[in-house]
Motif scaffolding. Structure first.
Motif, PDB file in Angstrom:
ATOM      1  N   LYS A 261      20.821 -17.229  -4.607  1.00 24.35           N
ATOM      2  CA  LYS A 261      21.892 -17.315  -5.583  1.00 24.35           C
ATOM      3  C   LYS A 261      22.540 -15.936  -5.771  1.00 24.35           C
ATOM      4  O   LYS A 261      23.758 -15.809  -5.844  1.00 24.35           O
ATOM      5  CB  LYS A 261      21.308 -17.806  -6.909  1.00 24.35           C
ATOM      6  CG  LYS A 261      22.281 -18.575  -7.736  1.00 24.35           C
ATOM      7  CD  LYS A 261      21.560 -19.506  -8.659  1.00 24.35           C
ATOM      8  CE  LYS A 261      21.763 -19.083 -10.085  1.00 24.35           C
ATOM      9  NZ  LYS A 261      21.011 -19.912 -11.009  1.00 24.35           N
ATOM     10  N   LYS A 262      21.691 -14.939  -5.816  1.00 26.94           N
ATOM     11  CA  LYS A 262      22.166 -13.569  -5.971  1.00 26.94           C
ATOM     12  C   LYS A 262      23.072 -13.197  -4.793  1.00 26.94           C
ATOM     13  O   LYS A 262      24.117 -12.578  -4.966  1.00 26.94           O
ATOM     14  CB  LYS A 262      20.961 -12.633  -6.008  1.00 26.94           C
ATOM     15  CG  LYS A 262      21.013 -11.632  -7.135  1.00 26.94           C
ATOM     16  CD  LYS A 262      19.742 -10.849  -7.083  1.00 26.94           C
ATOM     17  CE  LYS A 262      19.698  -9.703  -8.050  1.00 26.94           C
ATOM     18  NZ  LYS A 262      18.375  -9.079  -7.970  1.00 26.94           N
ATOM     19  N   TYR A 263      22.641 -13.613  -3.598  1.00 22.32           N
ATOM     20  CA  TYR A 263      23.394 -13.337  -2.381  1.00 22.32           C
ATOM     21  C   TYR A 263      24.776 -13.963  -2.460  1.00 22.32           C
ATOM     22  O   TYR A 263      25.794 -13.340  -2.157  1.00 22.32           O
ATOM     23  CB  TYR A 263      22.591 -13.876  -1.192  1.00 22.32           C
ATOM     24  CG  TYR A 263      23.343 -13.987   0.112  1.00 22.32           C
ATOM     25  CD1 TYR A 263      23.774 -12.843   0.785  1.00 22.32           C
ATOM     26  CD2 TYR A 263      23.601 -15.232   0.675  1.00 22.32           C
ATOM     27  CE1 TYR A 263      24.461 -12.951   1.977  1.00 22.32           C
ATOM     28  CE2 TYR A 263      24.277 -15.350   1.874  1.00 22.32           C
ATOM     29  CZ  TYR A 263      24.705 -14.207   2.521  1.00 22.32           C
ATOM     30  OH  TYR A 263      25.380 -14.312   3.704  1.00 22.32           O
ATOM     31  N   LEU A 264      24.826 -15.233  -2.919  1.00 20.43           N
ATOM     32  CA  LEU A 264      26.112 -15.916  -3.027  1.00 20.43           C
ATOM     33  C   LEU A 264      27.017 -15.233  -4.058  1.00 20.43           C
ATOM     34  O   LEU A 264      28.224 -15.148  -3.882  1.00 20.43           O
ATOM     35  CB  LEU A 264      25.912 -17.380  -3.408  1.00 20.43           C
ATOM     36  CG  LEU A 264      25.476 -18.288  -2.271  1.00 20.43           C
ATOM     37  CD1 LEU A 264      25.173 -19.681  -2.783  1.00 20.43           C
ATOM     38  CD2 LEU A 264      26.526 -18.339  -1.165  1.00 20.43           C
ATOM     39  N   LEU A 265      26.385 -14.756  -5.107  1.00 21.39           N
ATOM     40  CA  LEU A 265      27.173 -14.092  -6.148  1.00 21.39           C
ATOM     41  C   LEU A 265      27.869 -12.841  -5.617  1.00 21.39           C
ATOM     42  O   LEU A 265      28.887 -12.416  -6.143  1.00 21.39           O
ATOM     43  CB  LEU A 265      26.283 -13.716  -7.326  1.00 21.39           C
ATOM     44  CG  LEU A 265      26.256 -14.719  -8.463  1.00 21.39           C
ATOM     45  CD1 LEU A 265      25.316 -14.236  -9.550  1.00 21.39           C
ATOM     46  CD2 LEU A 265      27.649 -14.923  -9.045  1.00 21.39           C
ATOM     47  N   SER A 266      27.326 -12.292  -4.552  1.00 22.50           N
ATOM     48  CA  SER A 266      27.943 -11.101  -3.981  1.00 22.50           C
ATOM     49  C   SER A 266      29.304 -11.413  -3.365  1.00 22.50           C
ATOM     50  O   SER A 266      30.067 -10.526  -3.037  1.00 22.50           O
ATOM     51  CB  SER A 266      27.016 -10.460  -2.939  1.00 22.50           C
ATOM     52  OG  SER A 266      26.868 -11.326  -1.838  1.00 22.50           O
ATOM     53  N   GLU A 297      33.268 -13.572 -14.409  1.00 28.46           N
ATOM     54  CA  GLU A 297      31.991 -13.470 -13.704  1.00 28.46           C
ATOM     55  C   GLU A 297      32.060 -14.027 -12.282  1.00 28.46           C
ATOM     56  O   GLU A 297      31.494 -13.473 -11.356  1.00 28.46           O
ATOM     57  CB  GLU A 297      30.948 -14.280 -14.480  1.00 28.46           C
ATOM     58  CG  GLU A 297      29.700 -13.527 -14.831  1.00 28.46           C
ATOM     59  CD  GLU A 297      28.894 -14.334 -15.834  1.00 28.46           C
ATOM     60  OE1 GLU A 297      28.103 -15.178 -15.391  1.00 28.46           O
ATOM     61  OE2 GLU A 297      29.092 -14.130 -17.064  1.00 28.46           O
ATOM     62  N   TYR A 298      32.740 -15.152 -12.118  1.00 27.63           N
ATOM     63  CA  TYR A 298      32.782 -15.799 -10.805  1.00 27.63           C
ATOM     64  C   TYR A 298      34.130 -15.624 -10.098  1.00 27.63           C
ATOM     65  O   TYR A 298      34.375 -16.239  -9.075  1.00 27.63           O
ATOM     66  CB  TYR A 298      32.414 -17.276 -10.938  1.00 27.63           C
ATOM     67  CG  TYR A 298      30.939 -17.429 -11.240  1.00 27.63           C
ATOM     68  CD1 TYR A 298      30.021 -17.547 -10.195  1.00 27.63           C
ATOM     69  CD2 TYR A 298      30.468 -17.393 -12.534  1.00 27.63           C
ATOM     70  CE1 TYR A 298      28.668 -17.638 -10.452  1.00 27.63           C
ATOM     71  CE2 TYR A 298      29.114 -17.494 -12.811  1.00 27.63           C
ATOM     72  CZ  TYR A 298      28.217 -17.608 -11.763  1.00 27.63           C
ATOM     73  OH  TYR A 298      26.882 -17.694 -12.018  1.00 27.63           O
ATOM     74  N   GLY A 299      34.995 -14.800 -10.669  1.00 22.20           N
ATOM     75  CA  GLY A 299      36.260 -14.494 -10.011  1.00 22.20           C
ATOM     76  C   GLY A 299      37.201 -15.673  -9.914  1.00 22.20           C
ATOM     77  O   GLY A 299      37.747 -15.969  -8.850  1.00 22.20           O
ATOM     78  N   ALA A 300      37.426 -16.375 -11.027  1.00 23.12           N
ATOM     79  CA  ALA A 300      38.339 -17.518 -11.023  1.00 23.12           C
ATOM     80  C   ALA A 300      39.752 -17.077 -11.372  1.00 23.12           C
ATOM     81  O   ALA A 300      39.937 -16.170 -12.176  1.00 23.12           O
ATOM     82  CB  ALA A 300      37.869 -18.560 -12.033  1.00 23.12           C
ATOM     83  N   ILE A 541      32.596 -21.270  -6.969  1.00 25.30           N
ATOM     84  CA  ILE A 541      33.689 -20.429  -6.465  1.00 25.30           C
ATOM     85  C   ILE A 541      33.235 -19.426  -5.384  1.00 25.30           C
ATOM     86  O   ILE A 541      33.868 -19.338  -4.336  1.00 25.30           O
ATOM     87  CB  ILE A 541      34.432 -19.730  -7.633  1.00 25.30           C
ATOM     88  CG1 ILE A 541      35.231 -20.798  -8.406  1.00 25.30           C
ATOM     89  CG2 ILE A 541      35.360 -18.628  -7.138  1.00 25.30           C
ATOM     90  CD1 ILE A 541      35.947 -20.287  -9.640  1.00 25.30           C
ATOM     91  N   PRO A 542      32.125 -18.693  -5.596  1.00 21.88           N
ATOM     92  CA  PRO A 542      31.730 -17.733  -4.558  1.00 21.88           C
ATOM     93  C   PRO A 542      31.533 -18.377  -3.179  1.00 21.88           C
ATOM     94  O   PRO A 542      31.966 -17.825  -2.169  1.00 21.88           O
ATOM     95  CB  PRO A 542      30.412 -17.158  -5.087  1.00 21.88           C
ATOM     96  CG  PRO A 542      30.458 -17.369  -6.551  1.00 21.88           C
ATOM     97  CD  PRO A 542      31.248 -18.624  -6.771  1.00 21.88           C
TER      98      PRO A 542
END
Lengths: 588, 88
Positions: A261-266, A297-300, A541-542
């Motif tokens: 999950k952390k990886y995807l958040l990148s 947070e998720y860049g929307a 989104i990521p």
């Protein structure tokens, strides 16, 4: 490997609808679904009825003490004291004397008398206007339900709707009103007997990033409070009272999941652009003001769908104009760079059924919901529109009407907006007079008359969830038929494509909200059909950004241009598997 | 009948936990025990009654006990209030 380690475990299977692993004690949640009526008893049976009442009190008390003991050992004395208070409610002389009195004087059955006394207390508490006591209402109801269960010889689970400890919630089904009051910190995971991938429980679970498994048979009746379970929200497994070895195995998996999950958040900071430099706006679907923080947070790029009915569910009554205004104003203030679409109240269907006065309908999905409800309840509708319009002075808001099936609904709704605007102007209140007003395309009839709707709409947003459901005549919450619910059905893809084409022809911007836009394959198809504006669960989104980064929109459009020529879902699935897999292999 | 007036010391007032402690203690006596706050009188053996007083820290409470063990009841209940229901 999982099967090897699980071979001696009690494993229940369901459908994993929100990924992640949760480990912990269960909390069995439920709602009463019966009504108590007055059953008259004869004079000579009064003593026996009172004895029956005392027996139920005793049984309920034993249950509570059992739970108290378990909580006390599992979690510590501190968490158990509330059960002490619960057991005292059952010994309360006021409650006992009054119930006995009603049984005696009215020849009433015990359950009716007891419920009457309980309701009297609840009413008094309401009248006292004391916040602390108002919170205790839940305790009183819960304890009362236990006694009623014994009196009625039913085994309906507790009515507790307020968790004090972090637990895994197990229920037969969760209504949107229930899920709306869930607090993320207190819910480790969700398990239900009913539901499907697109039922509201699943949507909310994914939105809150809580692991969830639905469709697990008899789970709410076969578990006890305090049982330990492991939930695998990806594989759809529930392991009951696992061994230490199994727990250890899953704790490792849980760690790995969190790392991924952390990886995807990148990917959050990636630009929303394709290889050929086309911007694809990814916007967020949200339902509460608390989720606004997720945009950054998720860049929307703003909000593509604000489902306002959840504001209505939270308070259990219609929120005032001021309450709504505050929420929309915060939304508007965050919508300076991009716009946010506020969808007006979509009540009914499987959405909200808890508002008093809403009739029980045989076919709620085909009934008095959304715009149909609003056009007859113009007071509620106008209050919401006023709040949105007032907020529109603070940022870029758009208004969207749900469940539009005819041109008249759209024109009538617009007349009402004009009236509200006139009122505001006369009172000298500022608003955006050019606020875009759009149609949610989610009923097949709306697709077929899209050219006409375009004349009265500033934009379209395709709501895929309902469009699929209404096109294929599938209740997405009914696990017997939910397998039919699939956006890859050629009819669904044709309707989506047709809407997009009408949009191009009439210069009406078309966006897509709904689960399909947040699904890697769905998003690719939509981009390939020419959509440049997707609204999805912010947490998705990521992943979609990571996919878009590798897309050449021209190639993709070419690749799928004839996809609607296939005659079956199966063929389309086969095509997607073979031709699109390269686009999303890195996220699997 | 005996009575005493006390002030609620503990921070939470007569919330669920202190209320439960009070009801349990009162119930252990044969005497009738009554609490009075702002002229509202409730049975100290009724958790609903005690909770509905909604009494906060600093509230004045009159405790009345009536029966064979009234002296002991009043003494122990007063002590419970004095000790702040074991908070902190």
């Amino acid at each position: 490997m999982d099967f090897e380690i699980l071979k001696n475990s009690d494993v229940r299977y369901g459908l994993g609808v929100s990924p992640g692993i949760a480990i912990g004690s269960v909390f069995i949640y439920g709602k009463p679904f019966f009504k108590i009526s007055l059953r008259k008893i004869t004079d000579e049976n009064i003593t026996a009825e009172i004895a029956r009442f005392h027996l139920a009190l005793k049984q309920a008390k034993e249950d509570i003490l059992k739970i108290k003991g378990k909580v006390s050992t599992d979690l510590g004395e501190k968490y158990a004291f509330i059960f002490e208070a619960h057991s005292l409610i059952l010994e309360d002389p006021k409650i006992i004397d009054n119930t006995e009195k009603i049984i005696r004087e009215n020849n009433s059955c015990a359950e009716y008398a007891f419920e009457k006394v309980l309701n009297g207390i609840l009413k008094t508490i309401e009248f006292l206007d004391n916040d602390y006591l108002a919170e205790r209402v839940i305790d009183i109801k819960d304890v009362g339900q236990k006694v009623l269960n014994y009196l009625l010889e039913t085994d309906i689970p507790n009515t507790l709707s307020e968790l004090r400890i972090s637990a895994l919630i197990v229920a037969r089904d969760l209504m949107p009103g229930d899920t709306a009051s869930l607090e993320k910190e207190k819910v480790k995971g969700l398990v239900t007997e009913l539901g499907s991938y697109t039922s509201h429980t699943a949507i909310i679970a994914r939105a809150m990033e809580i692991p969830a498994v639905v469709g697990v048979k008899n789970i709410s009746t076969s578990l006890q409070f305090g049982d330990k379970i492991i939930l695998d929200g990806k594989k759809g497994l529930v392991i009951v009272n696992p061994s230490d070895e199994v727990i250890k195995h899953y704790e490792n998996l849980q760690k790995k999941h969190l790392e991924k999950k952390k990886y995807l958040l990148s990917f959050t900071k990636l630009p929303q652009k394709t290889v050929d430099n086309k911007t694809i706006h990814l916007r967020a679907n949200i339902e509460s003001v608390d989720e606004l923080k997720l945009l950054a947070e998720y860049g929307a790029h703003g909000i593509g769908l604000f489902r306002t009915e959840y504001l209505f569910a939270r308070g259990r009554k219609f929120p005032s104009e001021e309450t709504q205004f505050e929420v929309y104003k915060k939304t508007a203030q965050l919508s300076k760079d991009y716009s946010s679409i506020i969808r007006t109240l979509d009540i009914g269907g499987d959405k909200i059924d808890i508002i008093e006065g809403m009739p029980q309908e045989k076919n709620p999905f085909l009934g008095w919901r959304a715009i149909r409800f609003c056009l007859t309840n113009t007071d509620i509708f106008k209050t919401q529109l006023r709040a949105i319009l007032r907020a529109s002075a603070f940022g870029n808001l758009k208004i969207m009407f749900p469940m539009i099936s005819s041109i008249e609904e759209m024109t009538t709704a617009k007349v009402i907006i004009k009236e509200v605007m006139k009122d505001l102007s006369e009172s000298g209140i500022e608003y955006d007079a050019n606020i875009p007003i759009g149609t949610m395309i989610e009923i097949p009839s709306a697709v077929l008359i899209a050219e006409s709707l375009a004349k009265v709409s500033d934009f379209f947003s395709i709501g895929t969830n309902d469009l699929i459901q209404y096109t294929l005549a599938v209740d997405r919450g009914n696990e017997r038929v939910s397998y039919l619910y699939n956006y890859l059905h050629p009819a669904v893809l044709k309707l989506i494509k047709q809407t997009i084409e009408v949009g191009k022809k009439t210069k009406t911007p078309v966006s897509v909200c709904g689960e399909m836009a947040g699904d890697p394959v769905g998003a690719l198809l939509l981009i390939g059909f020419g959509v440049r504006d997707l609204s999805l669960n912010p947490f998705a989104i990521p992943i979609i950004k990571e996919i878009i980064k590798n897309v050449n929109s021209v190639e993709l459009e070419k690749l799928i241009q004839n996809i609607t020529d296939f005659e079956s879902t199966e063929e389309i699935e086969g095509f997607v598997r073979s031709k699109l897999k390269d686009y999303f292999k890195m996220i699997d | 009948m005996k009575e005493e007036t006390i002030i609620i010391k503990n921070e939470l007032g007569l919330h669920a936990r202190p209320a439960a402690m009070l009801v349990k203690l009162s119930t252990s006596f044969d005497s009738e025990v009554e609490l009075e706050v702002n002229e509202i009188k409730v049975n100290a053996k009724s958790i609903m009654g005690v909770l509905m007083l909604g009494a906060n820290q600093g509230t004045e409470v009159i405790i009345r006990a009536n029966g064979d063990d009234e002296e002991q009841a009043l003494k122990e209940i007063k002590q419970l209030f004095e000790d702040g229901f074991g908070e902190k």
